[in-house]
Design an enzyme around this catalytic site. Structure first.
Site, PDB file in Angstrom:
ATOM      1  N   HIS A 124      35.775  48.507  50.821  1.00 46.13           N
ATOM      2  CA  HIS A 124      35.484  48.691  52.451  1.00 46.13           C
ATOM      3  C   HIS A 124      36.078  49.794  53.061  1.00 46.13           C
ATOM      4  CE1 HIS A 124      34.657  46.447  56.063  1.00 46.13           C
ATOM      5  NE2 HIS A 124      35.748  47.086  56.568  1.00 46.13           N
ATOM      6  N   GLU A 125      37.264  50.332  52.721  1.00 47.38           N
ATOM      7  CA  GLU A 125      37.696  51.302  53.652  1.00 47.38           C
ATOM      8  C   GLU A 125      36.927  52.915  53.054  1.00 47.38           C
ATOM      9  OE1 GLU A 125      40.029  51.242  56.079  1.00 47.38           O
ATOM     10  OE2 GLU A 125      39.272  49.410  56.124  1.00 47.38           O
ATOM     11  N   HIS A 182      33.730  53.040  54.894  1.00 47.22           N
ATOM     12  CA  HIS A 182      33.778  53.617  56.023  1.00 47.22           C
ATOM     13  C   HIS A 182      33.778  55.373  56.171  1.00 47.22           C
ATOM     14  CE1 HIS A 182      34.099  50.208  59.070  1.00 47.22           C
ATOM     15  NE2 HIS A 182      35.108  49.771  58.406  1.00 47.22           N
ATOM     16  N   GLU A 237      30.938  47.569  60.674  1.00 44.73           N
ATOM     17  CA  GLU A 237      31.725  46.852  59.698  1.00 44.73           C
ATOM     18  C   GLU A 237      30.973  45.933  58.735  1.00 44.73           C
ATOM     19  OE1 GLU A 237      34.770  46.117  59.177  1.00 44.73           O
ATOM     20  OE2 GLU A 237      35.239  47.816  60.582  1.00 44.73           O
TER      21      GLU A 237
HETATM   22 ZN    ZN Z   1      36.407  48.079  58.422  1.00 39.43          ZN
END
Ligand code: ZN
Length: 271
Positions: free
Chosen positions: A136-137, A140, A197
């Site tokens: 997830h990071e 981004h 997100e």
């Molecule tokens: Zn996030």
């Protein structure tokens, strides 16, 4: 009025030039600053952060963080190459460090600079749990979400006169600091938008699956995150990444697509 029209068309032209395509979504995104301008700032801040914090080295947990990071990075490269984005990771200098800190947090700075806090480990529980957060990071970072925020911040601060971005310009640094939360506390970012997100959840699932980690574990991870957020002051990651029921349901819904994506790369069994 005439002048305003001129400024607006100049700004529109600038935005056109400064847009680039997100390889994961196909969407055009705002990029007033290039990676070659952001990465040196990022690398410098990352090294400074490591020098000021306790980096865990040589333990099984530290090794695990590096192993997961390497697998996620390789998955990203495979995915990008397979989709016609050779060279997208140019200038990336991947780094994965476990840092002694009770915060339930992890982050990835531009150019692949990752930190996982020891406080995340009990919530992540498994290697797949770490992979879910790290995927997830990294998502981004790959989708340049911070860069878009920085660009938006620069538009606000500099107006549309950002034709030549100079790194020494305090306004540029200021936009970087605001976008990435540098200054007093590295990695403490403003919350991303809900759209960013959702993007990061989806891309993160792809990455973890291609890396060989079961994307079904992501929903379980977010459930543990939710259970962990019961206290008065939620940990940093949870305050910027609320694990809502709809988010968890959405991640569950996306997991089969992530497995199908992994199958394209010959990955059909997961840990
Ligand atoms: Zn996030």
């Amino acid at each position: 009025m005439k002048k305003l029209g001129l400024i607006l068309s100049f700004a529109a032209a600038l935005l056109f030039i400064a847009c680039k395509t997100n390889p994961f979504t196909g969407k055009q995104t705002l990029a007033l600053v290039s990676n070659s301008q952001i990465f040196p700032m990022s690398f410098q801040q990352y090294n400074q952060f490591l020098s000021e914090n306790k980096v865990v080295k040589g333990t099984a947990e530290a090794d695990m963080v590096k192993r997961v990071g390497q697998r996620i990075a390789i998955a990203a490269e495979k995915y990008l190459n397979a989709n016609g984005y050779q060279g997208y990771l140019k200038g990336y200098q991947w780094d994965y460090n476990l840092v002694q800190d009770d915060q339930v947090n992890a982050w990835c700075m531009p150019g692949g600079k990752i930190v996982v806090y020891t406080g995340l480990l009990p919530v992540a529980q498994t290697e797949a749990g770490i992979a879910a957060v790290m995927g997830h990071e990294v998502a981004h970072a790959l989708a340049n979400h911070g860069q878009q925020r920085m660009s938006a911040g620069m538009l606000q601060q500099i107006g549309a006169v950002a034709g030549n971005v100079i790194i020494d310009d305090p306004r540029t640094l200021n936009a970087f600091n605001q976008a990435y939360g540098i200054g007093t506390t590295v990695g403490v970012m403003l919350p991303f938008s809900r759209g960013h997100e959702t993007e990061a959840d989806q891309i993160g699932l792809y990455l973890m699956a291609i890396a060989g980690y079961n994307p079904d574990e992501a929903a379980n991870l977010w459930l543990r995150m939710k259970a962990n957020s019961g206290g008065q002051e939620p940990p940093e990651f949870l305050s910027t990444h609320p694990a809502t029921d709809s988010r968890i349901a959405n991640i569950r819904k996306m997991a089969p697509a992530a497995k199908a994506e992994a199958a394209k790369f010959g990955v059909t069994s997961f840990k």
